[in-house]
Design an enzyme around this catalytic site. Structure first.
Site, PDB file in Angstrom:
ATOM      1  N   ASP A  13       0.866  -1.179   0.000  1.00  0.00           N
ATOM      2  CA  ASP A  13       0.000   0.000   0.000  1.00  0.00           C
ATOM      3  C   ASP A  13       0.902   1.229   0.000  1.00  0.00           C
ATOM      4  O   ASP A  13       2.113   1.129   0.233  1.00  0.00           O
ATOM      5  CB  ASP A  13      -0.897  -0.008   1.254  1.00  0.00           C
ATOM      6  CG  ASP A  13      -1.797   1.222   1.305  1.00  0.00           C
ATOM      7  OD1 ASP A  13      -2.528   1.456   0.327  1.00  0.00           O
ATOM      8  OD2 ASP A  13      -1.748   1.972   2.302  1.00  0.00           O
ATOM      9  N   SER A  14       0.293   2.391  -0.195  1.00  0.00           N
ATOM     10  CA  SER A  14       1.065   3.628  -0.134  1.00  0.00           C
ATOM     11  C   SER A  14       1.500   3.944   1.298  1.00  0.00           C
ATOM     12  O   SER A  14       2.388   4.759   1.498  1.00  0.00           O
ATOM     13  CB  SER A  14       0.213   4.776  -0.685  1.00  0.00           C
ATOM     14  OG  SER A  14      -1.031   4.809  -0.010  1.00  0.00           O
ATOM     15  N   CYS A  76      -3.803  -1.023  -1.965  1.00  0.00           N
ATOM     16  CA  CYS A  76      -4.101   0.379  -2.263  1.00  0.00           C
ATOM     17  C   CYS A  76      -5.076   0.463  -3.441  1.00  0.00           C
ATOM     18  O   CYS A  76      -4.802  -0.062  -4.526  1.00  0.00           O
ATOM     19  CB  CYS A  76      -2.797   1.085  -2.617  1.00  0.00           C
ATOM     20  SG  CYS A  76      -3.004   2.805  -3.038  1.00  0.00           S
ATOM     21  N   GLU A 157      -6.567   9.132   9.340  1.00  0.00           N
ATOM     22  CA  GLU A 157      -5.220   9.035   9.935  1.00  0.00           C
ATOM     23  C   GLU A 157      -5.133   9.806  11.252  1.00  0.00           C
ATOM     24  O   GLU A 157      -4.392   9.417  12.151  1.00  0.00           O
ATOM     25  CB  GLU A 157      -4.158   9.513   8.937  1.00  0.00           C
ATOM     26  CG  GLU A 157      -4.041   8.547   7.783  1.00  0.00           C
ATOM     27  CD  GLU A 157      -2.741   8.642   6.995  1.00  0.00           C
ATOM     28  OE1 GLU A 157      -1.832   9.369   7.406  1.00  0.00           O
ATOM     29  OE2 GLU A 157      -2.668   7.960   5.953  1.00  0.00           O
ATOM     30  N   CYS A 189     -11.453   3.085  -0.954  1.00  0.00           N
ATOM     31  CA  CYS A 189     -10.169   3.596  -0.475  1.00  0.00           C
ATOM     32  C   CYS A 189      -9.859   2.868   0.825  1.00  0.00           C
ATOM     33  O   CYS A 189     -10.763   2.622   1.638  1.00  0.00           O
ATOM     34  CB  CYS A 189     -10.266   5.104  -0.241  1.00  0.00           C
ATOM     35  SG  CYS A 189      -8.803   5.794   0.564  1.00  0.00           S
ATOM     36  N   HIS A 191      -8.707   3.779   3.533  1.00  0.00           N
ATOM     37  CA  HIS A 191      -8.974   4.476   4.792  1.00  0.00           C
ATOM     38  C   HIS A 191     -10.448   4.517   5.180  1.00  0.00           C
ATOM     39  O   HIS A 191     -10.775   4.747   6.335  1.00  0.00           O
ATOM     40  CB  HIS A 191      -8.466   5.914   4.706  1.00  0.00           C
ATOM     41  CG  HIS A 191      -6.975   6.050   4.690  1.00  0.00           C
ATOM     42  ND1 HIS A 191      -6.182   5.403   3.769  1.00  0.00           N
ATOM     43  CD2 HIS A 191      -6.137   6.759   5.488  1.00  0.00           C
ATOM     44  CE1 HIS A 191      -4.919   5.712   3.997  1.00  0.00           C
ATOM     45  NE2 HIS A 191      -4.857   6.531   5.025  1.00  0.00           N
TER      46      HIS A 191
HETATM   47  N1  DGL Z   1      -4.140   3.811  -0.048  1.00  0.00           N
HETATM   48  C1  DGL Z   1      -4.785   4.844  -0.834  1.00  0.00           C
HETATM   49  C2  DGL Z   1      -5.988   4.244  -1.559  1.00  0.00           C
HETATM   50  O1  DGL Z   1      -6.591   3.278  -1.130  1.00  0.00           O
HETATM   51  C3  DGL Z   1      -5.186   6.026   0.028  1.00  0.00           C
HETATM   52  C4  DGL Z   1      -4.034   6.858   0.537  1.00  0.00           C
HETATM   53  C5  DGL Z   1      -3.217   7.493  -0.567  1.00  0.00           C
HETATM   54  O2  DGL Z   1      -3.705   8.416  -1.246  1.00  0.00           O
HETATM   55  O3  DGL Z   1      -2.095   7.061  -0.765  1.00  0.00           O
HETATM   56  O4  DGL Z   1      -6.344   4.711  -2.594  1.00  0.00           O
END
Ligand code: DGL
Length: 272
Positions: A13-14, A76, A157, A189, A191
């Site tokens: 993931d990012s 992600c 977050e 997403c 989050h």
């Molecule tokens: N992990 C990213 C997503 O699910 C969200 C956070 C980011 O923008 O890196 O798209």
């Protein structure tokens, strides 16, 4: 030689967000070992171009490949939306993203074929959920309404999950979905599952919420079973997390996403 079934599942993931996917994975597949990579030095992906996110994603994948993973889960949503074809072409192992499983789960749950999708600007701009929903909808068709909700990421977050601030933001983003009679909403997403309660409150009980992370883990389980890659019961699974920036924030914030403490994360250098 140990068979591939003993190898870990790779997840990237990012940053911390993909820990919602890892959380589902650990609860549904408790015998599996995992390697998680959070690209915390380059987060966020959601506001970057598809080209850049694809480049980062290929780098993340090759890092995990070198550590002997048997399957890659792209946790992600943004990376799944823009980089999945490049990843699948580059890797000799199965690669799963969260978009197709999330779209399929939405179609299963939708009663009237009115599906909403929320995600990062990159995910929504890519049109990946919209394409997947339309391709999988069948003869009944589907009407898709999509919107980027970028402020949900910092709210999650910060742990700002209840009260006036997230409620106002959610109302602003989601009012049109309610007005237009959407019956199912995809949380597209990593989050957004943390904000599920406030989102549910704003859209009301008539709208089914689809967690792409949950949907993906069911597909992972099926794929591992089909390929004879499920880790045998009775072993001792291991879990390791890597990050590309210093680990302190990942360990602290990540515990909320994972739903349990994170003992440690190893900082690695993936510079180009
Ligand atoms: N992990 C990213 C997503 O699910 C969200 C956070 C980011 O923008 O890196 O798209």
């Amino acid at each position: 030689m140990r068979s591939a079934s003993h190898s870990p599942i790779g997840v990237f993931d990012s940053g911390v967000g993909g820990l919602t996917v890892l959380k589902s994975l650990l609860s549904h597949l408790p015998h599996e070992s995992t390697l998680y990579l959070g690209d915390t030095a380059r987060v966020p992906y959601g506001t970057k171009s598809g080209e850049v996110v694809t480049r980062y994603s290929l780098k993340n994948a090759s890092f995990l490949m070198e550590r002997g993973i048997k399957l890659l889960v792209v946790a992600c949503n943004t990376a799944s939306a823009v980089a999945l074809p490049a990843l699948a072409a580059a890797l000799p192992i199965p690669v799963l993203g969260v978009i197709a499983p999330g779209a399929a789960a939405a179609l299963r749950q939708s009663r009237g074929g009115q599906v909403g999708v929320i995600g990062t600007p990159g995910t929504i701009r890519s049109g990946a959920y919209q394409r997947e929903l339309e391709a999988a909808a069948g003869p009944g068709g589907v009407r898709v309404k999509a919107r980027a909700c970028p402020l949900f990421v910092p709210l999650a977050e910060e742990g700002w999950l209840a009260g006036d601030v997230p409620r106002l933001v959610a109302r602003e983003y989601l009012a049109d979905f309610v007005q237009e009679g959407v019956d199912t909403l995809v949380l597209g997403c990593t989050h957004y599952p943390l904000l599920k309660d406030i989102i549910a409150e704003v859209v009301g009980p008539g709208v089914a919420l689809v967690d792409s992370a949950e949907a993906t883990v069911h597909v992972v389980a099926r794929l591992l079973a089909e390929r004879g890659l499920l880790a045998p019961a009775g072993g001792t699974p291991t879990h390791h997390a890597f990050v590309t920036d210093v680990p302190e924030r990942f360990v602290e914030v990540g515990a909320r996403f994972l739903g349990r403490p994170i003992a440690s994360a190893e900082q690695v250098d993936l510079s180009f």
